[in-house]
Design a protein around this motif. Structure first.
Motif, PDB file in Angstrom:
ATOM      1  N   ASP A 137       2.521  -7.513 -17.347  1.00  0.00           N
ATOM      2  CA  ASP A 137       2.490  -6.497 -16.293  1.00  0.00           C
ATOM      3  C   ASP A 137       1.049  -6.029 -16.099  1.00  0.00           C
ATOM      4  O   ASP A 137       0.727  -4.862 -16.311  1.00  0.00           O
ATOM      5  N   PRO A 138       0.157  -6.928 -15.673  1.00  0.00           N
ATOM      6  CA  PRO A 138      -1.275  -6.610 -15.649  1.00  0.00           C
ATOM      7  C   PRO A 138      -1.687  -5.576 -14.602  1.00  0.00           C
ATOM      8  O   PRO A 138      -2.746  -4.965 -14.742  1.00  0.00           O
ATOM      9  N   TYR A 139      -0.875  -5.358 -13.578  1.00  0.00           N
ATOM     10  CA  TYR A 139      -1.293  -4.487 -12.486  1.00  0.00           C
ATOM     11  C   TYR A 139      -0.741  -3.068 -12.585  1.00  0.00           C
ATOM     12  O   TYR A 139      -1.005  -2.245 -11.713  1.00  0.00           O
ATOM     13  N   ARG A 140       0.039  -2.764 -13.630  1.00  0.00           N
ATOM     14  CA  ARG A 140       0.567  -1.402 -13.758  1.00  0.00           C
ATOM     15  C   ARG A 140      -0.557  -0.425 -14.064  1.00  0.00           C
ATOM     16  O   ARG A 140      -1.373  -0.641 -14.952  1.00  0.00           O
ATOM     17  N   ARG A 141      -0.591   0.645 -13.309  1.00  0.00           N
ATOM     18  CA  ARG A 141      -1.647   1.636 -13.499  1.00  0.00           C
ATOM     19  C   ARG A 141      -1.315   2.552 -14.667  1.00  0.00           C
ATOM     20  O   ARG A 141      -0.179   2.650 -15.098  1.00  0.00           O
ATOM     21  N   GLY A 142      -2.330   3.244 -15.159  1.00  0.00           N
ATOM     22  CA  GLY A 142      -2.129   4.214 -16.220  1.00  0.00           C
ATOM     23  C   GLY A 142      -2.568   3.704 -17.575  1.00  0.00           C
ATOM     24  O   GLY A 142      -2.842   2.516 -17.758  1.00  0.00           O
ATOM     25  N   PRO A 143      -2.636   4.614 -18.550  1.00  0.00           N
ATOM     26  CA  PRO A 143      -3.094   4.238 -19.889  1.00  0.00           C
ATOM     27  C   PRO A 143      -2.095   3.326 -20.596  1.00  0.00           C
ATOM     28  O   PRO A 143      -0.898   3.301 -20.264  1.00  0.00           O
TER      29      PRO A 143
ATOM     30  N   THR B 197       0.835  -1.198   0.000  1.00  0.00           N
ATOM     31  CA  THR B 197       0.000   0.000   0.000  1.00  0.00           C
ATOM     32  C   THR B 197       0.874   1.254   0.000  1.00  0.00           C
ATOM     33  O   THR B 197       1.902   1.295   0.677  1.00  0.00           O
ATOM     34  N   TYR B 198       0.446   2.265  -0.779  1.00  0.00           N
ATOM     35  CA  TYR B 198       1.151   3.545  -0.818  1.00  0.00           C
ATOM     36  C   TYR B 198       0.148   4.680  -0.709  1.00  0.00           C
ATOM     37  O   TYR B 198      -0.960   4.598  -1.275  1.00  0.00           O
ATOM     38  N   CYS B 199       0.536   5.732   0.002  1.00  0.00           N
ATOM     39  CA  CYS B 199      -0.291   6.932   0.013  1.00  0.00           C
ATOM     40  C   CYS B 199      -0.117   7.654  -1.322  1.00  0.00           C
ATOM     41  O   CYS B 199       0.803   7.353  -2.091  1.00  0.00           O
ATOM     42  N   THR B 200      -0.990   8.617  -1.597  1.00  0.00           N
ATOM     43  CA  THR B 200      -0.957   9.319  -2.884  1.00  0.00           C
ATOM     44  C   THR B 200       0.380  10.003  -3.115  1.00  0.00           C
ATOM     45  O   THR B 200       0.920   9.986  -4.226  1.00  0.00           O
ATOM     46  N   GLU B 201       0.958  10.581  -2.063  1.00  0.00           N
ATOM     47  CA  GLU B 201       2.213  11.323  -2.204  1.00  0.00           C
ATOM     48  C   GLU B 201       3.384  10.413  -2.570  1.00  0.00           C
ATOM     49  O   GLU B 201       4.298  10.810  -3.290  1.00  0.00           O
ATOM     50  N   HIS B 202       3.371   9.198  -2.099  1.00  0.00           N
ATOM     51  CA  HIS B 202       4.499   8.303  -2.304  1.00  0.00           C
ATOM     52  C   HIS B 202       4.215   7.147  -3.269  1.00  0.00           C
ATOM     53  O   HIS B 202       4.933   6.151  -3.279  1.00  0.00           O
ATOM     54  N   GLU B 203       3.178   7.302  -4.066  1.00  0.00           N
ATOM     55  CA  GLU B 203       2.903   6.271  -5.061  1.00  0.00           C
ATOM     56  C   GLU B 203       4.079   6.157  -6.024  1.00  0.00           C
ATOM     57  O   GLU B 203       4.482   7.143  -6.650  1.00  0.00           O
ATOM     58  N   PRO B 204       4.703   4.992  -6.158  1.00  0.00           N
ATOM     59  CA  PRO B 204       5.890   4.851  -7.014  1.00  0.00           C
ATOM     60  C   PRO B 204       5.554   5.063  -8.488  1.00  0.00           C
ATOM     61  O   PRO B 204       4.483   4.672  -8.956  1.00  0.00           O
ATOM     62  N   ARG B 205       6.485   5.690  -9.186  1.00  0.00           N
ATOM     63  CA  ARG B 205       6.349   5.816 -10.633  1.00  0.00           C
ATOM     64  C   ARG B 205       6.881   4.531 -11.271  1.00  0.00           C
ATOM     65  O   ARG B 205       8.041   4.177 -11.047  1.00  0.00           O
ATOM     66  N   PRO B 206       6.060   3.829 -12.033  1.00  0.00           N
ATOM     67  CA  PRO B 206       6.519   2.550 -12.586  1.00  0.00           C
ATOM     68  C   PRO B 206       7.651   2.737 -13.588  1.00  0.00           C
ATOM     69  O   PRO B 206       7.673   3.699 -14.360  1.00  0.00           O
ATOM     70  N   THR B 207       8.600   1.844 -13.570  1.00  0.00           N
ATOM     71  CA  THR B 207       9.706   1.838 -14.523  1.00  0.00           C
ATOM     72  C   THR B 207       9.878   0.432 -15.068  1.00  0.00           C
ATOM     73  O   THR B 207       9.683  -0.549 -14.345  1.00  0.00           O
ATOM     74  N   PRO B 208      10.255   0.301 -16.323  1.00  0.00           N
ATOM     75  CA  PRO B 208      10.434  -1.043 -16.894  1.00  0.00           C
ATOM     76  C   PRO B 208      11.720  -1.671 -16.401  1.00  0.00           C
ATOM     77  O   PRO B 208      12.620  -0.979 -15.919  1.00  0.00           O
TER      78      PRO B 208
ATOM     79  N   ALA C 139       6.290   6.130 -23.980  1.00  0.00           N
ATOM     80  CA  ALA C 139       6.885   6.915 -22.901  1.00  0.00           C
ATOM     81  C   ALA C 139       7.425   6.004 -21.804  1.00  0.00           C
ATOM     82  O   ALA C 139       8.525   6.226 -21.275  1.00  0.00           O
ATOM     83  N   TYR C 140       6.682   4.972 -21.455  1.00  0.00           N
ATOM     84  CA  TYR C 140       7.090   4.048 -20.390  1.00  0.00           C
ATOM     85  C   TYR C 140       8.362   3.298 -20.764  1.00  0.00           C
ATOM     86  O   TYR C 140       9.278   3.153 -19.942  1.00  0.00           O
ATOM     87  N   TYR C 141       8.437   2.822 -22.011  1.00  0.00           N
ATOM     88  CA  TYR C 141       9.591   2.028 -22.436  1.00  0.00           C
ATOM     89  C   TYR C 141      10.709   2.866 -23.064  1.00  0.00           C
ATOM     90  O   TYR C 141      11.722   2.316 -23.499  1.00  0.00           O
ATOM     91  N   GLY C 142      10.536   4.187 -23.111  1.00  0.00           N
ATOM     92  CA  GLY C 142      11.585   5.053 -23.639  1.00  0.00           C
ATOM     93  C   GLY C 142      11.744   5.001 -25.141  1.00  0.00           C
ATOM     94  O   GLY C 142      12.856   5.112 -25.670  1.00  0.00           O
ATOM     95  N   VAL C 143      10.634   4.869 -25.856  1.00  0.00           N
ATOM     96  CA  VAL C 143      10.656   4.811 -27.315  1.00  0.00           C
ATOM     97  C   VAL C 143      10.186   6.144 -27.888  1.00  0.00           C
ATOM     98  O   VAL C 143       9.187   6.710 -27.444  1.00  0.00           O
ATOM     99  N   ASP C 144      10.897   6.661 -28.879  1.00  0.00           N
ATOM    100  CA  ASP C 144      10.508   7.891 -29.566  1.00  0.00           C
ATOM    101  C   ASP C 144       9.368   7.578 -30.532  1.00  0.00           C
ATOM    102  O   ASP C 144       9.557   6.809 -31.479  1.00  0.00           O
TER     103      ASP C 144
END
Length: 281
Positions: free
Chosen positions: A187-193, A32-43, A201-206
């Motif tokens: 990665d079924p649980y990653r949040r976001g579009p 569990t994470y609070c809103t302020e400390h929600e981790p930014r997902p990285t591949p 953007a997530y995988y660093g592709v132009d």
């Protein structure tokens, strides 16, 4: 996903009320994470392993007249081959009209398509021939959200009395690689579009010039290679096994989505289709 039960933030130890934070699955455990400390997902980091991602892949994308693959007609398309210059097509819509909302997305007007485009029947036949040649060679064809692009192509070939991909392939395997389906599966649980822009953007592709067939085909091809480079267990699959896993992942996502809709929005009336890649069939 939003937390359904109260908890304690993994980072700061503060109490997190129901719905105020998030729960993420990390290392096989829910945290569990609070809103302020929600981790930014990285591949995961890239590896130097070989696999289907380092093979002779091609990327395909099309721009169309509608979001509905059954009703849409093809406006433009591009195939990024394993080597060499991209193959691109622009179709003359003839008596059909490209709606303004579609023009707002891809920027191709009726005037330009009629002045510069080739007859739709000719364009569709060439696209089908190129895709068939690539697939019959046993090479992976990368298509983001494959049921849409293949659905449009199948419907258009049928309208113009042309052979479908299924007929051209005569039952031969068709190794389709769909970055959207793979990413949802691993990665079924990653949040976001999970649209093309967000995943690039997530995988660093132009992504280049978004919503142009050539740049989107190049972006989805690069995205597939990045996923393979960052997930060695997925990269180790044969193209046939990867195709089969995608069928399973697409069905599982559809079931999960359907269950969520049925639970949270009773009477919504939607049916989530888990068929993949839908065409050729």
């Amino acid at each position: 996903m939003r937390n359904r039960y109260p908890g304690t933030c993994t980072t700061c130890g503060a109490g997190v009320a129901v719905g105020d934070g998030v729960v993420l699955k990390e290392g096989g455990r829910w945290r569990t994470y609070c809103t302020e400390h929600e981790p930014r997902p990285t591949p995961p980091p890239r590896g130097d392993h070989l696999g289907w991602h380092s093979g002779e892949l091609a990327g395909y994308d099309c721009e169309t007249s509608s979001n509905d693959p059954r009703a849409a007609f093809l406006v433009s398309a591009a195939l990024m081959p394993p080597s060499g210059a991209a193959r691109t097509w622009l179709a003359d819509p003839g008596e059909r009209e490209i709606p303004q909302d579609a023009i707002d997305v891809h920027g191709i007007t009726n005037e330009r398509a009629r002045a510069e485009g080739a007859p739709a029947e000719e364009v569709l036949a060439e696209i089908a021939e190129c895709l068939t040649e690539h697939l019959l060679a046993g090479r992976g064809l990368v298509i983001f959200n494959a049921p849409y692009d293949l659905g449009v192509l199948t419907a258009e070939l049928r309208r113009h009395g042309l052979k479908s991909l299924a007929e051209r392939l005569s039952g031969e395997p068709c190794p389709i690689i769909d970055p959207l389906v793979i990413d949802r599966g691993i990665d079924p649980y990653r949040r976001g579009p999970r649209n093309l822009a967000a995943m690039c953007a997530y995988y660093g592709v132009d992504q280049g010039d978004a919503h142009t067939a050539q740049d989107d085909a190049a972006a989805c091809l690069a995205l597939a290679r990045e996923i393979g480079a960052r997930h060695p267990d997925v990269a180790a699959l044969s193209l046939a096994d990867l195709h089969a896993r995608q069928v399973e992942w697409a069905a599982a996502y559809a079931r999960s989505r359907q269950e969520w809709l049925d639970r949270t929005k009773p009477g919504h009336g939607r049916v989530i289709d888990g068929a993949w890649p839908s065409a050729p069939e």
